[in-house]
Design an enzyme around this catalytic site. Structure first.
Site, PDB file in Angstrom:
ATOM      1  CD  GLU A  46     -62.120 -91.464  37.401  1.00 28.05           C
ATOM      2  OE1 GLU A  46     -62.543 -91.658  36.261  1.00 28.05           O
ATOM      3  OE2 GLU A  46     -62.554 -90.565  38.144  1.00 28.05           O
ATOM      4  CE1 TYR A  55     -66.788 -85.608  39.047  1.00 30.02           C
ATOM      5  CE2 TYR A  55     -65.543 -87.650  39.275  1.00 30.02           C
ATOM      6  CZ  TYR A  55     -65.590 -86.297  38.995  1.00 30.02           C
ATOM      7  OH  TYR A  55     -64.446 -85.620  38.672  1.00 30.02           O
ATOM      8  CG  HIS A  93     -56.359 -88.422  33.951  1.00 27.37           C
ATOM      9  ND1 HIS A  93     -56.645 -87.872  35.170  1.00 27.37           N
ATOM     10  CD2 HIS A  93     -57.545 -88.519  33.316  1.00 27.37           C
ATOM     11  CE1 HIS A  93     -57.951 -87.630  35.263  1.00 27.37           C
ATOM     12  NE2 HIS A  93     -58.521 -88.021  34.131  1.00 27.37           N
ATOM     13  NE  ARG A 127     -55.400 -86.662  40.442  1.00 29.02           N
ATOM     14  CZ  ARG A 127     -56.436 -87.201  39.815  1.00 29.02           C
ATOM     15  NH1 ARG A 127     -57.651 -86.711  39.978  1.00 29.02           N
ATOM     16  NH2 ARG A 127     -56.279 -88.241  39.036  1.00 29.02           N
ATOM     17  CG  ASN A 162     -60.990 -89.498  41.175  1.00 28.63           C
ATOM     18  OD1 ASN A 162     -60.288 -88.975  42.033  1.00 28.63           O
ATOM     19  ND2 ASN A 162     -60.563 -89.709  39.949  1.00 28.63           N
ATOM     20  CD  GLU A 172     -61.079 -86.795  38.798  1.00 30.19           C
ATOM     21  OE1 GLU A 172     -62.249 -86.941  38.360  1.00 30.19           O
ATOM     22  OE2 GLU A 172     -60.071 -87.210  38.203  1.00 30.19           O
TER      23      GLU A 172
HETATM   24  O1  IFM Z   1     -63.395 -85.555  33.420  1.00 28.68           O
HETATM   25  C1  IFM Z   1     -63.385 -86.722  34.171  1.00 28.68           C
HETATM   26  C2  IFM Z   1     -61.986 -87.047  34.655  1.00 28.68           C
HETATM   27  O2  IFM Z   1     -61.091 -87.133  33.596  1.00 28.68           O
HETATM   28  C3  IFM Z   1     -61.982 -88.365  35.392  1.00 28.68           C
HETATM   29  N1  IFM Z   1     -62.987 -88.372  36.428  1.00 28.68           N
HETATM   30  C4  IFM Z   1     -64.320 -87.953  36.074  1.00 28.68           C
HETATM   31  C5  IFM Z   1     -64.280 -86.610  35.378  1.00 28.68           C
HETATM   32  C6  IFM Z   1     -65.713 -86.182  34.991  1.00 28.68           C
HETATM   33  O3  IFM Z   1     -66.283 -87.099  34.114  1.00 28.68           O
END
Ligand code: IFM
Length: 434
Positions: A162, A282, A117, A73, A280, A340
């Site tokens: 995002e 985290y 992006h 990706r 995505n 992600e």
């Molecule tokens: O680096 C970023 C990415 O561009 C978008 N998602 C989160 C990642 C980590 O912060």
């Protein structure tokens, strides 16, 4: 056609890795402007050179082939293709992506292209950027240009990356480009990004047969309080972060309580069918009722205690990925791709904490897949250490270390671990099918 087995992949984004910002006719983006504005980025870093991927992409494709990934990706820089955002096409810019896509296909890697992006052409920003409805239409025109050039070879499309983060960090708080501090006045950028998404889905659908998705940043909400007001705050935060950028896509309209400049027909355009949701993930977010009127927000976020943290300070909560995927599956019933997942740790080359992070998140992924959640791919953020937006090069997310002064790439322990994991998952046979 997109491979129908479970996709193991890696993710990157144009401004974070490409460099070559003034080469072969590329126009300026809002990130060029922002990064060159004093005081915006840690250490005064910019993406001018970044990982020099524009010149070293063949080496990076080899690194991916060495990992054995099924898919890559990447994102396309809008100002490389349309230097002023609209009008004249820069064929040299398109040729770069064409070479990249061909290189991937030769190595058996499915190209997954994100159209936006965050590197909006500066000239569009000068006309209002995503605050201006017209940008949504320019985005669809750009999608059409890219699809005409690459639509025969890109195996999956992602419209936006995002949009929540782009609105909040870029337009409400100003810590990302374009650096606006509009607070609630930033909200038209939500509607215009989603309108642009829907228009782009239509432009892509009429030109390619590949699946189309969006990559949203999702964060499970952890309720930090016991009162009704805390519950209401958690509901409000969840609506903003998680539901607002998904439910309109599925024809459910905006969650109650939000006002947008919606014109007749917009919601139908936004609800143009997509094939999957990109996720995505985290970390979760702790939320409680606001303790003062200072922000005007209906919630307050709270640090979550009791978890290990990455170098960014983000809590490491693998179970959050499982909760999230299960909830998205239950609520929306679309195929899911983890577009992600990754962590910032400086240690290299023996990045044991990244190995643990990936192992633990993938274990949760396996568990929810086994329980029937329809997840079809997992993309590690990121292949390379890269330009981490406002943090510059201070935060390293890569499976591969990049020595930025020389561009030298050195695979870390996590690269070897992920390579072995992919090979083992394939040998495992049946469970590796999407
Ligand atoms: O680096 C970023 C990415 O561009 C978008 N998602 C989160 C990642 C980590 O912060």
């Amino acid at each position: 056609m997109l491979s129908d087995r479970f996709l193991w992949g890696v993710s990157t984004a144009s401004y974070q890795i490409e460099g070559a910002v003034a080469e072969d006719g590329r126009g300026r983006s809002i990130w060029d402007t922002f990064a060159h504005t004093e005081g915006r980025i840690a250490n005064g870093d910019t993406g001018d050179v970044a990982c020099d991927h524009y010149h070293r992409y063949a080496e990076d494709v080899e690194l991916m082939a060495g990992l054995g990934v099924d898919a890559y990706r990447f994102s396309i820089a809008w100002p490389r293709v349309l230097p002023t955002g609209a009008g004249t096409v820069n064929h040299k810019g398109l040729d770069f992506y064409s070479r990249l896509v061909d290189g991937l296909l030769e190595r058996g890697i499915d190209p997954v292209a994100t159209l936006f992006h965050w590197d909006l052409p500066q000239e569009l920003q000068d006309k209002g950027g995503w605050l201006d409805r017209d940008t949504a239409y320019r985005f669809a025109d750009y999608a059409a240009v890219v699809a005409d050039a690459l639509g025969d070879r890109v195996r999956m499309w992602i419209t936006l990356n995002e949009p929540f983060v782009h609105t909040v960090m870029g337009h409400a708080y100003g810590t990302h480009a374009p650096g606006l501090t509009l607070g609630f006045e930033s909200f038209p950028t939500i509607h215009h990004q989603l309108l642009g998404h829907g228009l782009a889905v239509r432009a892509l659908r009429s030109r390619t047969g590949s699946p189309i998705s969006i990559a949203n940043n999702y964060s499970p909400v952890v309720l930090c309080g016991e009162t009704d007001a805390d519950q209401a705050a958690a509901y409000a935060y969840d609506a903003l972060h998680n539901r607002l950028f998904t439910e309109p896509l599925l024809g459910r309209g905006y969650p109650p309580g939000f006002e947008f400049p919606v014109e007749e027909g917009d919601l139908d355009i936004i609800a143009t069918p997509i094939d999957a949701l990109g996720v995505n993930y985290y970390n979760p977010t702790g939320v409680r009722a606001p303790q003062s009127d200072e922000t005007g927000l209906p919630f307050e976020t709270v640090e979550l205690d009791g978890y290990a943290r990455t170098d960014f300070g983000w809590p490491v909560v693998p179970d959050g990925l499982g909760d999230l995927l299960t909830r998205l599956h239950t609520d929306y019933r679309l195929p899911l791709y983890v577009t992600e997942s990754g962590c910032s740790y400086a240690e290299s080359p023996d990045d044991r904490r990244r190995v643990e992070y990936l192992r633990d998140h993938i274990a949760v992924l396996d568990r929810v897949r086994a329980s029937g959640v329809d997840v079809r791919g997992y993309f590690v953020w990121s292949l390379l250490d890269n330009f981490e937006w406002a943090e510059g090069y201070a935060q390293r997310f890569g499976l591969v270390h990049v020595d930025f002064p020389t561009g030298t790439r050195t695979p870390k322990s996590s690269y070897a671990w992920y390579r072995d994991h992919i090979a083992a998952a394939r040998l495992g046979g049946g469970e590796d099918q999407a």
